[in-house]
Design an enzyme around this catalytic site. Structure first.
Site, PDB file in Angstrom:
ATOM      1  N   LYS A   1      -2.245   6.317  -4.115  1.00 53.16           N
ATOM      2  CA  LYS A   1      -3.333   7.260  -3.824  1.00 53.16           C
ATOM      3  C   LYS A   1      -3.056   8.644  -4.403  1.00 53.16           C
ATOM      4  O   LYS A   1      -1.917   9.123  -4.363  1.00 53.16           O
ATOM      5  CB  LYS A   1      -3.550   7.372  -2.313  1.00 53.16           C
ATOM      6  CG  LYS A   1      -3.618   6.030  -1.610  1.00 53.16           C
ATOM      7  CD  LYS A   1      -4.015   6.116  -0.152  1.00 53.16           C
ATOM      8  CE  LYS A   1      -3.759   4.789   0.534  1.00 53.16           C
ATOM      9  NZ  LYS A   1      -2.372   4.564   0.928  1.00 53.16           N
TER      10      LYS A   1
ATOM     11  N   HIS B   1      -7.218   9.928  -2.019  1.00 53.46           N
ATOM     12  CA  HIS B   1      -6.683   9.793  -0.659  1.00 53.46           C
ATOM     13  C   HIS B   1      -7.604  10.410   0.408  1.00 53.46           C
ATOM     14  O   HIS B   1      -7.804   9.830   1.471  1.00 53.46           O
ATOM     15  CB  HIS B   1      -5.291  10.444  -0.609  1.00 53.46           C
ATOM     16  CG  HIS B   1      -4.401   9.896   0.459  1.00 53.46           C
ATOM     17  ND1 HIS B   1      -3.047   9.784   0.311  1.00 53.46           N
ATOM     18  CD2 HIS B   1      -4.680   9.430   1.695  1.00 53.46           C
ATOM     19  CE1 HIS B   1      -2.527   9.270   1.407  1.00 53.46           C
ATOM     20  NE2 HIS B   1      -3.501   9.048   2.263  1.00 53.46           N
TER      21      HIS B   1
ATOM     22  N   TYR C   1       3.324   9.976   0.695  1.00 61.42           N
ATOM     23  CA  TYR C   1       4.251   9.358   1.645  1.00 61.42           C
ATOM     24  C   TYR C   1       5.713   9.680   1.297  1.00 61.42           C
ATOM     25  O   TYR C   1       6.610   9.466   2.121  1.00 61.42           O
ATOM     26  CB  TYR C   1       4.066   7.825   1.721  1.00 61.42           C
ATOM     27  CG  TYR C   1       2.681   7.365   2.138  1.00 61.42           C
ATOM     28  CD1 TYR C   1       1.786   8.223   2.772  1.00 61.42           C
ATOM     29  CD2 TYR C   1       2.257   6.057   1.891  1.00 61.42           C
ATOM     30  CE1 TYR C   1       0.516   7.795   3.134  1.00 61.42           C
ATOM     31  CE2 TYR C   1       0.988   5.627   2.259  1.00 61.42           C
ATOM     32  CZ  TYR C   1       0.115   6.497   2.872  1.00 61.42           C
ATOM     33  OH  TYR C   1      -1.138   6.062   3.225  1.00 61.42           O
TER      34      TYR C   1
ATOM     35  N   ASP D   1       0.846  -1.195   0.000  1.00 61.88           N
ATOM     36  CA  ASP D   1       0.000   0.000   0.000  1.00 61.88           C
ATOM     37  C   ASP D   1       0.884   1.248   0.000  1.00 61.88           C
ATOM     38  O   ASP D   1       1.646   1.474   0.930  1.00 61.88           O
ATOM     39  CB  ASP D   1      -0.903   0.007   1.236  1.00 61.88           C
ATOM     40  CG  ASP D   1      -1.831   1.210   1.200  1.00 61.88           C
ATOM     41  OD1 ASP D   1      -2.842   1.135   0.467  1.00 61.88           O
ATOM     42  OD2 ASP D   1      -1.541   2.222   1.860  1.00 61.88           O
TER      43      ASP D   1
END
Ligand code: A2P
Length: 317
Positions: A77, A110, A48, A43
């Protein structure tokens, strides 16, 4: 390993590796190790800031013959500053470039929040794009285009309430297949799970271990620590399993997908083998009773004074 068949027919491995908070310099080794252990679902998300390192680890695993692309499930996302219909495919292609892939298995919106292209986080109310300028349906049209173009085999959302899912369902040509939300025994999300089950939307639970490694600003001084819960401790002692394994097994047994994060080889292995734990009905009842409806990821960073969002409008609670 359990998998979950999505409405479009693809099969998502139920257990995935979470990579939120996995720092550059650590995440590549964690992904390599996870793939060696047997994880087949990773994931990811653009925000990130670690997709390039994950991409390098995936490329190594493919060339070393550890795993083939088609055996893997990769989620990413769309960040909130690329919500305009025409920005979705370019954002997805950027993630694909970093991950060194031709397609994603799943692409998620997201957050149900749009911010200006040049505002990654938000500092002030004017960083948001209001619903009067850009709707969640506009964003979804971009997601549908990405799906039609074959860039994402499945599309879905994250952090969406049942109310927002219902609004999207009315006008969507391709229905969202997954909603990824915070989920664990302190936030059991029963009403949302019922809605999703009734509408054929699979649920992935994030922060299943309580995300103690969240940034300092996301901690509350009075928060309970999920991994230290006494009921979970008692059940783990009974099973000879760790608290983390109990928490993961609890989600898998409900037919959910779950994405515990670790960068530690021993904990990656421990989490992977959580599926060997089988909870009986009394134990499931004991865990049901510790629900607090408490979020660790409250979303309060979106509730900026003078901005269009409050916690009530974000979660529709
Ligand atoms: P680490 O990455 O050093 O293993 P969540 O998945 O809820 O976001 O939680 C992630 C946090 O839980 C990280 O701090 C991670 O640390 C820690 N963690 C992951 N697996 C375990 C485990 N099996 N036991 C205890 N802590 C764990």
């Amino acid at each position: 390993m359990r998998s979950i068949e999505l409405r479009g027919g693809t099969k998502m491995p139920a257990l995935g590796l979470g990579t939120w908070k996995s720092a550059p310099g650590e995440v590549g080794a964690a992904v390599r190790e996870a793939l060696r252990i047997g994880y087949r679902h990773i994931d990811c998300a653009a925000i990130y800031g670690n997709e390039a390192e994950i991409g390098a680890a995936l490329a190594d695993a493919f060339s070393a013959g550890v795993v083939k692309r088609e055996e893997l499930w990769i989620t990413s996302k769309l960040w909130c500053n690329a919500h305009a219909t025409e920005d979705v495919i370019p954002a997805l292609k950027k993630s694909l470039g970093a991950l060194r892939l031709d397609y994603l298995d799943l692409y998620l919106v997201h957050w149900p929040i749009a911010v200006r292209r040049d505002a990654v986080g938000v500092k002030q109310a004017s960083d948001f794009v209001p619903e009067s300028e850009l709707t969640l349906l506009d964003t979804w049209r971009g997601m549908e285009a990405a799906h039609t173009a074959g860039l994402a085999r499945a599309i879905g959302v994250s952090n969406h309430s049942a109310k927002k899912l219902a609004a999207l369902a009315r006008d969507a040509s391709v229905q969202p297949e997954v909603n990824q939300v915070e989920l664990h025994p302190y936030l059991q999300q029963n009403a949302l799970l019922t809605y999703c089950r009734e509408h054929g939307i699979a649920v992935t639970g994030y922060s299943p271990l309580g995300s103690q490694d969240r940034p300092a600003g996301m901690h509350k001084s009075d928060e309970p620590i999920l991994l230290e819960d006494p009921v979970i401790a008692e059940l783990s002692a009974h099973h000879g399993a760790s608290p983390a394994q109990m928490l993961i097994a609890w989600q898998l047994q409900q037919g959910l997908s779950v994405i515990p994060k670790s960068v530690n080889p021993a904990r990656l292995r421990e989490n992977f083998y959580a599926h060997q734990v089988e909870l009986d009905p009394d134990e499931l009842e004991a865990i049901a009773a510790i629900n607090l409806d408490r979020r660790y990821v409250t979303g309060d960073f979106w509730a900026i004074p003078g901005g269009p969002h409050t916690l009530a409008t974000l979660w529709d609670e």
